[in-house]
Scaffold this active site. Structure first.
Site, PDB file in Angstrom:
ATOM      1  N   GLY A  15       0.853  -1.195   0.000  1.00 35.84           N
ATOM      2  CA  GLY A  15       0.000   0.000   0.000  1.00 35.84           C
ATOM      3  C   GLY A  15       0.884   1.239   0.000  1.00 35.84           C
ATOM      4  O   GLY A  15       0.545   2.268   0.591  1.00 35.84           O
ATOM      5  N   GLY A  18      -0.636   4.492  -1.064  1.00 41.44           N
ATOM      6  CA  GLY A  18      -1.956   4.770  -0.476  1.00 41.44           C
ATOM      7  C   GLY A  18      -1.944   5.939   0.506  1.00 41.44           C
ATOM      8  O   GLY A  18      -0.910   6.538   0.805  1.00 41.44           O
ATOM      9  N   LEU A  20      -2.563   6.122   3.796  1.00 40.11           N
ATOM     10  CA  LEU A  20      -1.866   5.996   5.078  1.00 40.11           C
ATOM     11  C   LEU A  20      -0.363   6.211   4.889  1.00 40.11           C
ATOM     12  O   LEU A  20       0.289   6.932   5.652  1.00 40.11           O
ATOM     13  CB  LEU A  20      -2.127   4.620   5.682  1.00 40.11           C
ATOM     14  CG  LEU A  20      -1.380   4.397   6.984  1.00 40.11           C
ATOM     15  CD1 LEU A  20      -2.061   5.152   8.126  1.00 40.11           C
ATOM     16  CD2 LEU A  20      -1.279   2.926   7.329  1.00 40.11           C
ATOM     17  N   ARG A  49       0.558  -0.972  -6.888  1.00 41.29           N
ATOM     18  CA  ARG A  49       0.119  -1.576  -8.143  1.00 41.29           C
ATOM     19  C   ARG A  49       0.476  -0.732  -9.368  1.00 41.29           C
ATOM     20  O   ARG A  49       0.701  -1.227 -10.443  1.00 41.29           O
ATOM     21  CB  ARG A  49      -1.403  -1.739  -8.090  1.00 41.29           C
ATOM     22  CG  ARG A  49      -1.834  -3.081  -8.596  1.00 41.29           C
ATOM     23  CD  ARG A  49      -3.295  -3.292  -8.429  1.00 41.29           C
ATOM     24  NE  ARG A  49      -3.938  -2.078  -7.935  1.00 41.29           N
ATOM     25  CZ  ARG A  49      -5.235  -1.967  -7.725  1.00 41.29           C
ATOM     26  NH1 ARG A  49      -6.017  -2.982  -7.951  1.00 41.29           N
ATOM     27  NH2 ARG A  49      -5.774  -0.852  -7.289  1.00 41.29           N
ATOM     28  N   LYS A 156      -5.589  -0.996  11.887  1.00 40.74           N
ATOM     29  CA  LYS A 156      -6.981  -1.283  12.179  1.00 40.74           C
ATOM     30  C   LYS A 156      -7.816  -1.120  10.920  1.00 40.74           C
ATOM     31  O   LYS A 156      -7.347  -0.444  10.004  1.00 40.74           O
ATOM     32  CB  LYS A 156      -7.493  -0.388  13.285  1.00 40.74           C
ATOM     33  CG  LYS A 156      -7.476   1.098  12.905  1.00 40.74           C
ATOM     34  CD  LYS A 156      -8.046   1.908  13.997  1.00 40.74           C
ATOM     35  CE  LYS A 156      -9.555   1.933  13.925  1.00 40.74           C
ATOM     36  NZ  LYS A 156     -10.075   3.041  13.155  1.00 40.74           N
ATOM     37  N   ASP A 185      -2.523   0.731  17.247  1.00 37.24           N
ATOM     38  CA  ASP A 185      -3.577   1.618  17.714  1.00 37.24           C
ATOM     39  C   ASP A 185      -2.860   2.957  17.865  1.00 37.24           C
ATOM     40  O   ASP A 185      -2.126   3.156  18.835  1.00 37.24           O
ATOM     41  CB  ASP A 185      -4.146   1.155  19.058  1.00 37.24           C
ATOM     42  CG  ASP A 185      -5.315   2.028  19.472  1.00 37.24           C
ATOM     43  OD1 ASP A 185      -5.180   3.262  19.356  1.00 37.24           O
ATOM     44  OD2 ASP A 185      -6.357   1.504  19.892  1.00 37.24           O
ATOM     45  N   HIS A 186      -3.036   3.829  16.892  1.00 38.16           N
ATOM     46  CA  HIS A 186      -2.143   4.997  16.855  1.00 38.16           C
ATOM     47  C   HIS A 186      -2.325   5.913  18.076  1.00 38.16           C
ATOM     48  O   HIS A 186      -1.455   6.705  18.384  1.00 38.16           O
ATOM     49  CB  HIS A 186      -2.268   5.770  15.539  1.00 38.16           C
ATOM     50  CG  HIS A 186      -3.467   6.651  15.449  1.00 38.16           C
ATOM     51  ND1 HIS A 186      -4.727   6.183  15.167  1.00 38.16           N
ATOM     52  CD2 HIS A 186      -3.615   7.984  15.601  1.00 38.16           C
ATOM     53  CE1 HIS A 186      -5.576   7.180  15.161  1.00 38.16           C
ATOM     54  NE2 HIS A 186      -4.932   8.295  15.420  1.00 38.16           N
ATOM     55  N   HIS A 248      -9.428   2.785  20.255  1.00 40.35           N
ATOM     56  CA  HIS A 248      -8.806   3.937  20.919  1.00 40.35           C
ATOM     57  C   HIS A 248      -9.398   4.221  22.300  1.00 40.35           C
ATOM     58  O   HIS A 248      -8.676   4.372  23.279  1.00 40.35           O
ATOM     59  CB  HIS A 248      -8.954   5.202  20.062  1.00 40.35           C
ATOM     60  CG  HIS A 248      -8.503   5.027  18.640  1.00 40.35           C
ATOM     61  ND1 HIS A 248      -7.397   4.306  18.300  1.00 40.35           N
ATOM     62  CD2 HIS A 248      -9.015   5.493  17.477  1.00 40.35           C
ATOM     63  CE1 HIS A 248      -7.241   4.336  16.976  1.00 40.35           C
ATOM     64  NE2 HIS A 248      -8.217   5.047  16.461  1.00 40.35           N
ATOM     65  N   LYS A 348     -18.045  12.349  15.019  1.00 40.98           N
ATOM     66  CA  LYS A 348     -17.628  13.182  13.891  1.00 40.98           C
ATOM     67  C   LYS A 348     -18.538  14.398  13.851  1.00 40.98           C
ATOM     68  O   LYS A 348     -19.676  14.349  14.300  1.00 40.98           O
ATOM     69  CB  LYS A 348     -17.793  12.423  12.579  1.00 40.98           C
ATOM     70  CG  LYS A 348     -17.056  11.090  12.535  1.00 40.98           C
ATOM     71  CD  LYS A 348     -15.738  11.217  11.841  1.00 40.98           C
ATOM     72  CE  LYS A 348     -15.030   9.902  11.708  1.00 40.98           C
ATOM     73  NZ  LYS A 348     -13.579  10.044  11.694  1.00 40.98           N
ATOM     74  N   LYS A 353     -12.251  19.860  17.742  1.00 36.19           N
ATOM     75  CA  LYS A 353     -11.392  18.674  17.711  1.00 36.19           C
ATOM     76  C   LYS A 353     -10.689  18.632  19.062  1.00 36.19           C
ATOM     77  O   LYS A 353      -9.911  19.535  19.393  1.00 36.19           O
ATOM     78  CB  LYS A 353     -10.379  18.826  16.574  1.00 36.19           C
ATOM     79  CG  LYS A 353      -9.188  17.881  16.652  1.00 36.19           C
ATOM     80  CD  LYS A 353      -9.341  16.719  15.718  1.00 36.19           C
ATOM     81  CE  LYS A 353      -8.169  15.744  15.848  1.00 36.19           C
ATOM     82  NZ  LYS A 353      -8.496  14.390  15.448  1.00 36.19           N
TER      83      LYS A 353
HETATM   84  C1  BG6 Z   1      -8.841   6.620  13.236  1.00 29.89           C
HETATM   85  C2  BG6 Z   1     -10.269   6.527  12.778  1.00 29.89           C
HETATM   86  O1  BG6 Z   1      -8.448   5.426  13.851  1.00 29.89           O
HETATM   87  O2  BG6 Z   1      -8.706   7.693  14.137  1.00 29.89           O
HETATM   88  C3  BG6 Z   1     -10.716   7.826  12.143  1.00 29.89           C
HETATM   89  O3  BG6 Z   1     -10.397   5.474  11.837  1.00 29.89           O
HETATM   90  C4  BG6 Z   1     -10.451   8.985  13.058  1.00 29.89           C
HETATM   91  O4  BG6 Z   1     -12.079   7.784  11.784  1.00 29.89           O
HETATM   92  C5  BG6 Z   1      -9.029   8.954  13.579  1.00 29.89           C
HETATM   93  O5  BG6 Z   1     -10.672  10.174  12.333  1.00 29.89           O
HETATM   94  C6  BG6 Z   1      -8.825   9.999  14.655  1.00 29.89           C
HETATM   95  O6  BG6 Z   1      -7.479  10.071  14.935  1.00 29.89           O
HETATM   96  P1  BG6 Z   1      -6.866  11.373  15.602  1.00 29.89           P
HETATM   97  O7  BG6 Z   1      -5.433  11.017  15.824  1.00 29.89           O
HETATM   98  O8  BG6 Z   1      -7.052  12.490  14.613  1.00 29.89           O
HETATM   99  O9  BG6 Z   1      -7.631  11.605  16.859  1.00 29.89           O
END
Ligand code: BG6
Length: 504
Positions: A15, A18, A20, A49, A156, A185-186, A248, A348, A353
């Site tokens: 990917g 892509g 990500l 690809r 994920k 899990d970022h 998360h 969302k 934020k």
């Molecule tokens: C991702 C979700 O894991 O986390 C997204 O798939 C979401 O939908 C994102 O927008 C939020 O991440 P962060 O780091 O901006 O809070």
């Protein structure tokens, strides 16, 4: 980071052209490179690809990605030229075995030339339905086992429910051991989330009161102003519960609620985290209708801009019943937390934020300081995860002057308020840890399993009862029921505007 340079290795990104890879992986790798955290002989092979010459790939994919998304967008020191010297492009179709065989030859030659010592990381930055087939092909074409160590990084969603997650895990385990699987899990890579354990276990202040004797409740909010952007296809099948809560938010719950681990060893920490997940009180259908609130945004305004309803987003069904907002009240059934509600919410198209964790302490008996001196506010410990990073404590204190008025004050530490403080992105830390072979900030299979066990009944109860959507306008804090969830307990959400002190 100061943890030393990882072993030499080769990183293959499936990917590689892509979203990500462009938004997160190249910028993170570049920043690690500039900070001199990458192994000296690291080689990066992007697999995609489309056809690109190596130079075309650098100029059309990597360079624009750094300019758009790196926290070091400019290139004053000429780092870019030396960085891309390590980045290769390999054209292959994920479903063509011949492609993997050629990739293997390509990698072996590169390992020979660069001194990568046969250590390989496979990063699957592709849609989840490809995880299993890619891993199978890696094994069948002999890309694994590697000559040195091998690791696989999985993004994920890890499954859609427990059975699909278990099946995915089975496919991965056919080629990799549990220790070789890095499930991203970022949120765990975010600075303040790494800080939770330090705050808890390195301060005498907190640990003695970190329990149901002193804590009234916990609030965890992760709010976004964006809609589903160009991920409508994925999101409409997932929804906020699977997209944010299963991973998360429940991970944040584990870090706030876990017992002190026996040591800082990876498995010791994970053992404590999984115990929290296993102690979550399951929600049956009746509890779901009372304590699990879902919402979907309609048209509204964000920052003065009119935005369309969810059902009009790209690749979303016009009659979609997917939730874009979740609020949950949950309990952890153990001695430390019995009776303390954890309120979670995420969504969302909310007004701001923000991700933050708030621990509200119990109120003192209203004996000494009566109403005439002002209202006693509860003590709060607020852990700000983003966009501001920091932590503050809210206390009551006397207002200066010849009266006894009581006002709330804050002991505030803001990590990124000062100009010039530029915290590393989550992916920097996570990629660095994969290379170092430290899986602490990744989720172990039993954590994923326990999280699905908690989430699946909620999803099932929701599927059984179609919702009346949309039920909140974009720009609001979810549906009214989310507010009522706390009001009926005599509590309220600490809204962003109430919490944030003026900046600057
Ligand atoms: C991702 C979700 O894991 O986390 C997204 O798939 C979401 O939908 C994102 O927008 C939020 O991440 P962060 O780091 O901006 O809070």
């Amino acid at each position: 980071m100061g943890l030393g340079k990882p072993d030499n290795c080769l990183l293959v990104i499936f990917g590689g052209t892509g979203d990500l890879a462009r938004r997160k992986l190249y910028p993170a790798l570049y920043n690690l490179f500039v900070d001199d955290f990458l192994p000296d002989a690291l080689q990066i092979v992007a697999v995609g690809r489309r056809f690109f010459t190596r130079e075309g790939f650098h100029n059309e994919i990597v360079l624009p990605s750094l300019k758009a998304f790196s926290r070091r967008a400019s290139n004053p020191d000429g780092h870019f030229a030396s960085f891309i010297g390590r980045v290769h492009y390999f054209q292959a179709d994920l479903y063509d075995q011949g492609g993997y065989t050629r990739l293997r030859q390509f990698i072996e030659e590169l390992e020979e030339k660069s001194g990568c010592q046969g250590n390989r990381i496979f990063y699957l930055a592709v849609a989840p339905e490809h995880f299993g087939p890619v891993v199978r092909s890696l094994k069948e074409t002999g890309l694994v086992p590697a000559r040195g160590w091998q690791r696989v990084v999985i993004e994920k969603p890890f499954g859609h429910d427990l059975p699909s997650a278990a099946e995915l895990n089975r496919q991965l385990r056919a080629a990799f051991s549990e220790e070789e699987i890095y499930r991203i899990d970022h949120y765990l890579g975010k600075e303040m989330i790494q800080n939770i354990m330090v705050i808890r276990f390195a301060n005498t202040f907190f640990e003695p009161v970190w329990n149901n004797k002193y804590i009234d409740h916990v609030q965890i909010t992760s709010a976004e102003t964006v809609g589903v952007e160009d991920r409508g296809g994925y999101y409409d099948r997932a929804g906020a519960l699977r997209d944010m809560v299963q991973n998360h938010l429940l991970q944040l719950v584990t870090l706030v609620a876990m017992e002190p681990p026996a040591s800082l060893a990876t498995e010791a920490i994970r053992d404590e985290k999984v115990k929290v997940l296993r102690s979550l009180q399951p929600l049956d259908a009746a509890a779901v209708s009372k304590n699990a609130i879902r919402g979907q945004y309609g048209a509204g305004e964000i920052d003065g801009q009119v935005v369309p309803p969810y059902r009009q987003e790209k690749e979303v069904a016009p009659d979609s019943t997917t939730e874009t907002f979740v609020a949950l009240k949950l309990f952890i059934e153990n001695f430390r937390w019995a009776g303390v509600p954890f309120y979670l919410r995420t969504g969302k198209r909310l007004p701001v934020k923000v991700t933050e964790i708030i621990l509200q302490f119990k109120s003192l008996p209203d004996i000494l300081y009566f109403k005439e001196y002002g209202e006693l506010r509860p003590n709060l410990l607020v852990i700000r995860v983003q966009p501001l990073e920091g932590v503050y404590v809210q206390l009551n204190a006397k207002r200066p002057g010849n009266n006894n008025y009581i006002v709330p004050i804050r002991l505030d530490f803001c990590q990124n308020c000062e100009v010039g403080v530029n915290s590393p992105e989550a992916y920097e830390r996570l990629l660095y840890d994969v290379m170092r072979g430290d899986p602490t900030l990744f989720t172990r299979w039993d954590e994923v399993e326990a999280a699905w066990r908690f989430v699946d009944p909620i999803a099932a109860a929701w599927t059984a009862r179609p919702p009346l959507f949309p039920n909140y306008a974009a720009g609001q804090w979810g549906p009214p029921a989310a507010r009522e969830l706390l009001i009926r307990d005599g509590r309220h959400w600490w809204q962003e505007d109430e919490l944030l002190p003026e900046r600057g």
